[in-house]
Design a protein around this motif. Sequence first.
Motif, PDB file in Angstrom:
ATOM      1  N   MET A  20       1.507   6.712  -7.082  1.00 15.72           N
ATOM      2  CA  MET A  20       0.444   7.282  -7.437  1.00 15.72           C
ATOM      3  C   MET A  20       0.722   8.709  -6.895  1.00 15.72           C
ATOM      4  SD  MET A  20      -2.912   5.104  -6.563  1.00 15.72           S
ATOM      5  CE  MET A  20      -2.337   4.615  -5.572  1.00 15.72           C
ATOM      6  N   LEU A  21       1.128   9.069  -6.082  1.00 11.31           N
ATOM      7  CA  LEU A  21       1.146  10.121  -5.739  1.00 11.31           C
ATOM      8  C   LEU A  21       2.540  11.289  -6.792  1.00 11.31           C
ATOM      9  CD1 LEU A  21       0.959   9.915  -1.819  1.00 11.31           C
ATOM     10  CD2 LEU A  21      -0.510  11.527  -3.536  1.00 11.31           C
ATOM     11  N   PHE A  22       3.514  10.299  -6.916  1.00  9.35           N
ATOM     12  CA  PHE A  22       4.577  11.165  -8.003  1.00  9.35           C
ATOM     13  C   PHE A  22       3.967  11.085  -8.834  1.00  9.35           C
ATOM     14  CE2 PHE A  22       8.525  10.107 -10.487  1.00  9.35           C
ATOM     15  CZ  PHE A  22       9.001  10.872 -10.364  1.00  9.35           C
ATOM     16  N   VAL A  23       3.451  10.282  -9.511  1.00  7.66           N
ATOM     17  CA  VAL A  23       2.860  10.707 -11.043  1.00  7.66           C
ATOM     18  C   VAL A  23       1.338  11.719 -10.759  1.00  7.66           C
ATOM     19  CG1 VAL A  23       1.506   8.777 -12.661  1.00  7.66           C
ATOM     20  CG2 VAL A  23       3.904   7.613 -11.068  1.00  7.66           C
ATOM     21  N   ALA A  24       0.750  11.500  -9.844  1.00 10.73           N
ATOM     22  CA  ALA A  24       0.259  12.971  -9.572  1.00 10.73           C
ATOM     23  C   ALA A  24       1.395  13.796  -9.805  1.00 10.73           C
ATOM     24  CB  ALA A  24      -0.763  12.298  -8.297  1.00 10.73           C
ATOM     25  N   GLN A  25       1.784  14.084  -9.195  1.00 13.84           N
ATOM     26  CA  GLN A  25       2.495  15.390  -9.244  1.00 13.84           C
ATOM     27  C   GLN A  25       2.978  15.341 -10.219  1.00 13.84           C
ATOM     28  OE1 GLN A  25       5.592  16.055  -9.229  1.00 13.84           O
ATOM     29  NE2 GLN A  25       5.786  17.985  -7.582  1.00 13.84           N
ATOM     30  N   ILE A  26       3.567  14.644 -11.277  1.00 12.55           N
ATOM     31  CA  ILE A  26       3.861  15.200 -12.375  1.00 12.55           C
ATOM     32  C   ILE A  26       2.658  15.665 -13.452  1.00 12.55           C
ATOM     33  CG2 ILE A  26       5.055  14.016 -14.613  1.00 12.55           C
ATOM     34  CD1 ILE A  26       6.693  12.407 -12.690  1.00 12.55           C
ATOM     35  N   PHE A  27       1.738  14.773 -13.034  1.00 16.24           N
ATOM     36  CA  PHE A  27       0.823  15.087 -13.981  1.00 16.24           C
ATOM     37  C   PHE A  27       0.201  16.258 -13.898  1.00 16.24           C
ATOM     38  CE2 PHE A  27       0.929  10.828 -15.754  1.00 16.24           C
ATOM     39  CZ  PHE A  27       0.492  10.708 -17.190  1.00 16.24           C
ATOM     40  N   MET A  28      -0.221  17.025 -12.784  1.00 15.59           N
ATOM     41  CA  MET A  28      -0.602  18.167 -12.169  1.00 15.59           C
ATOM     42  C   MET A  28       0.457  19.614 -12.490  1.00 15.59           C
ATOM     43  SD  MET A  28      -2.509  16.857  -8.349  1.00 15.59           S
ATOM     44  CE  MET A  28      -3.204  17.628  -8.409  1.00 15.59           C
ATOM     45  N   TRP A  56       0.749  15.748   0.162  1.00 19.73           N
ATOM     46  CA  TRP A  56       1.634  14.491   1.558  1.00 19.73           C
ATOM     47  C   TRP A  56       0.280  13.873   2.397  1.00 19.73           C
ATOM     48  CZ3 TRP A  56       5.324  10.956   1.891  1.00 19.73           C
ATOM     49  CH2 TRP A  56       6.081  11.401   1.742  1.00 19.73           C
ATOM     50  N   ILE A  57      -0.491  15.090   2.469  1.00 22.82           N
ATOM     51  CA  ILE A  57      -2.146  15.086   4.073  1.00 22.82           C
ATOM     52  C   ILE A  57      -2.590  13.942   2.975  1.00 22.82           C
ATOM     53  CG2 ILE A  57      -3.952  15.762   4.524  1.00 22.82           C
ATOM     54  CD1 ILE A  57      -2.519  18.950   4.588  1.00 22.82           C
ATOM     55  N   LEU A  58      -3.208  14.042   1.549  1.00 23.01           N
ATOM     56  CA  LEU A  58      -4.236  12.738   1.345  1.00 23.01           C
ATOM     57  C   LEU A  58      -3.184  11.440   1.049  1.00 23.01           C
ATOM     58  CD1 LEU A  58      -6.117  12.394  -0.453  1.00 23.01           C
ATOM     59  CD2 LEU A  58      -4.433  12.762  -2.736  1.00 23.01           C
ATOM     60  N   GLY A  59      -2.021  11.687   1.128  1.00 26.98           N
ATOM     61  CA  GLY A  59      -0.947   9.639   0.512  1.00 26.98           C
ATOM     62  C   GLY A  59      -0.965   9.722   1.627  1.00 26.98           C
ATOM     63  N   ILE A  60      -0.966  10.611   3.673  1.00 31.05           N
ATOM     64  CA  ILE A  60      -1.165   9.904   4.706  1.00 31.05           C
ATOM     65  C   ILE A  60      -2.259   9.614   5.179  1.00 31.05           C
ATOM     66  CG2 ILE A  60      -0.959  10.617   7.208  1.00 31.05           C
ATOM     67  CD1 ILE A  60       1.308  12.552   6.563  1.00 31.05           C
ATOM     68  N   VAL A 100      -6.054   5.321   6.143  1.00 27.52           N
ATOM     69  CA  VAL A 100      -8.039   4.292   4.754  1.00 27.52           C
ATOM     70  C   VAL A 100      -7.043   2.432   4.619  1.00 27.52           C
ATOM     71  CG1 VAL A 100      -8.991   4.330   3.630  1.00 27.52           C
ATOM     72  CG2 VAL A 100      -8.388   6.166   4.231  1.00 27.52           C
ATOM     73  N   GLY A 101      -6.260   2.955   4.316  1.00 31.82           N
ATOM     74  CA  GLY A 101      -5.669   1.483   3.660  1.00 31.82           C
ATOM     75  C   GLY A 101      -5.411   0.746   5.007  1.00 31.82           C
ATOM     76  N   MET A 102      -4.898   1.206   5.525  1.00 34.78           N
ATOM     77  CA  MET A 102      -4.626   0.258   7.357  1.00 34.78           C
ATOM     78  C   MET A 102      -5.907  -0.382   7.630  1.00 34.78           C
ATOM     79  SD  MET A 102      -1.209   2.462   9.109  1.00 34.78           S
ATOM     80  CE  MET A 102      -1.629   1.163  10.281  1.00 34.78           C
ATOM     81  N   VAL A 103      -6.684   0.754   7.676  1.00 32.38           N
ATOM     82  CA  VAL A 103      -8.112   0.550   8.833  1.00 32.38           C
ATOM     83  C   VAL A 103      -8.254  -1.095   7.673  1.00 32.38           C
ATOM     84  CG1 VAL A 103     -10.014   1.269   9.541  1.00 32.38           C
ATOM     85  CG2 VAL A 103      -8.637   2.595   9.435  1.00 32.38           C
ATOM     86  N   THR A 123       0.460  -0.748   0.344  1.00 31.17           N
ATOM     87  CA  THR A 123      -0.214  -0.260  -0.226  1.00 31.17           C
ATOM     88  C   THR A 123       0.791   0.882  -0.151  1.00 31.17           C
ATOM     89  OG1 THR A 123      -2.213  -1.178   1.142  1.00 31.17           O
ATOM     90  CG2 THR A 123      -1.665   1.344   1.353  1.00 31.17           C
ATOM     91  N   LEU A 124       2.056   1.313   0.864  1.00 35.01           N
ATOM     92  CA  LEU A 124       2.509   2.167   1.317  1.00 35.01           C
ATOM     93  C   LEU A 124       3.445   2.722  -0.573  1.00 35.01           C
ATOM     94  CD1 LEU A 124       4.158   4.652   2.509  1.00 35.01           C
ATOM     95  CD2 LEU A 124       5.853   2.405   3.474  1.00 35.01           C
ATOM     96  N   VAL A 125       4.009   1.528  -0.723  1.00 32.26           N
ATOM     97  CA  VAL A 125       5.319   1.769  -2.425  1.00 32.26           C
ATOM     98  C   VAL A 125       3.842   2.311  -3.518  1.00 32.26           C
ATOM     99  CG1 VAL A 125       5.702   0.276  -4.394  1.00 32.26           C
ATOM    100  CG2 VAL A 125       6.483   0.316  -1.562  1.00 32.26           C
ATOM    101  N   SER A 126       2.972   1.388  -3.140  1.00 32.43           N
ATOM    102  CA  SER A 126       1.423   1.910  -4.494  1.00 32.43           C
ATOM    103  C   SER A 126       1.021   3.744  -4.211  1.00 32.43           C
ATOM    104  CB  SER A 126       0.520   1.175  -4.205  1.00 32.43           C
ATOM    105  OG  SER A 126       0.456   0.013  -4.445  1.00 32.43           O
ATOM    106  N   LEU A 127       1.130   3.755  -3.093  1.00 30.94           N
ATOM    107  CA  LEU A 127       0.467   5.597  -2.949  1.00 30.94           C
ATOM    108  C   LEU A 127       1.798   6.155  -3.351  1.00 30.94           C
ATOM    109  CD1 LEU A 127      -1.354   5.331   0.956  1.00 30.94           C
ATOM    110  CD2 LEU A 127      -2.738   5.464  -1.763  1.00 30.94           C
ATOM    111  N   LEU A 128       3.148   5.956  -3.172  1.00 33.05           N
ATOM    112  CA  LEU A 128       3.861   7.143  -3.532  1.00 33.05           C
ATOM    113  C   LEU A 128       4.363   6.896  -5.091  1.00 33.05           C
ATOM    114  CD1 LEU A 128       6.658   5.456  -0.521  1.00 33.05           C
ATOM    115  CD2 LEU A 128       5.905   7.712  -0.924  1.00 33.05           C
TER     116      LEU A 128
END
Length: 466
Positions: free
Chosen positions: A24-32, A187-191, A196-199, A17-22
């Motif tokens: 996705m957030l990296f790709v999202a930052q590039i596209f945004m 970062w806030i969204l990722g946390i 949520v993933g932990m839950v 989950t952590l690797v996938s989020l990182l």
Amino acid sequence: MIVPLFKSLRSRLLLGTLVSLLIMLFVAQIFMSDLFERHVEQRVHDELNERLNFMGAKLDNALGTGSAQNAGELLGEELARLEPGYQRPLSGYYWQVATNGQTLRSRSLWDASLDVAGNTSNGSIDFIPVQGPDDQPLIAALRTVSRSIVIDGRRTPTVAHLIATVPRSEVHNALKAFKSEIDIYLWILGILLFLVGMVQIQIASHPLNRIRNAVSAIRRGTIARLPGTGPSELTTLVSEMNDLLDALDQAVEKARSRAADLAHGLKTPLTVIQGEMEHLRHTGVVTAEQAEGIEQAVDQLENHIRRELVRARVRGSTAGAVTRLEIRPHVTRIVQILGRLPQASDIDFVITIDEDASLAIDASDFTEILGNLLENAIRHARTEIAINYVAGTQNIILSIRDDGPGVAESELGNLKLRGHRLDEHMHGSGLGLAIVEDIVEAYNGRLELESQHNHHFQARLIFPAV
């Protein structure tokens, strides 16, 4: 080799989950960031287009003055109202008009000029990157317009090249500010997504935890089978495990049946041999010494058979689920039975066991243990036998203590030697203690013997609490 931490399924899911989020957030930052940069550049282009339109609209009046200086001042005043940067030297906000050999420029250019070449037809606009004064990177908009302008009462055809620029740093600064802000939100969204993933993982692993707790409960003897409720993905596993427990119980019953059949099958021939030996002794066919030797051999054979049968039965009983036994009623019943023996008539039995005291053990195995220990205690007690039960967080201790003569310290050590023939020692603690030790060890417990010579003898049964 798998790191011990990631042998846990939950740890692997959290890591995934952590690797996938990182990622996705990296790709999202590039596209945004790319989308925002395109948006800012489009706004800059729209702004430059409006200024070129404004310059084209004011061009007729400016050139109609007939003086380049007057035209430049008039056009500069009009444009300065739109962008004060046109008045600030080397600000990056520049405008320039080239027509009829005249060049009108903004005050911000100072004494420099813009050398811009573009492919534009009449009225079209071209956006190109250029280098301004001091190699300043700029975004330039170029347009060529044709005009018929009245100068000194004469209409004169004119072709004008209009240029307006903004500093490239405007886009860079806006993009930098956007990235610094969006990174915080990402970062806030990722946390939040990780939490949520932990839950979700915790909720998803709850059925597995329930199965693990159920297996522990089966080992403790509180339940006999795994509960059948749960997700469909685990239903097959639960069913297979319950089938395995059923098969183990069946194997236990078969082993007990075979042990009982073997005991009955050997008991009769041994009894016949003993009877025949007694007859031969009385008829004088064999001497008393010969008869005694054969009888001792038969007794040893009978003892070995009994011990091995007990071992086989105990191994079978611990293979399957063992229910938790309330021991006080069993202790009371065994004491009542053994208390009728003639040698127990002058002995007081002191039972210190709570009403809710329990132990994860088969009832017949517990009867075998307590019966052997109480028989030894009755054989040597003077006036009292104490039976105590203590339940702790780690262990459950059941002790049987008599006030008999006890055992010497040297002999007590021999009683605890692994593989030593316990039935060769005094006080009748022979085969009975061997059987007790076998049964207790089969339930992951241990037998401890304690004695003070001429004062007491105590056997302590220590079982794990769970």
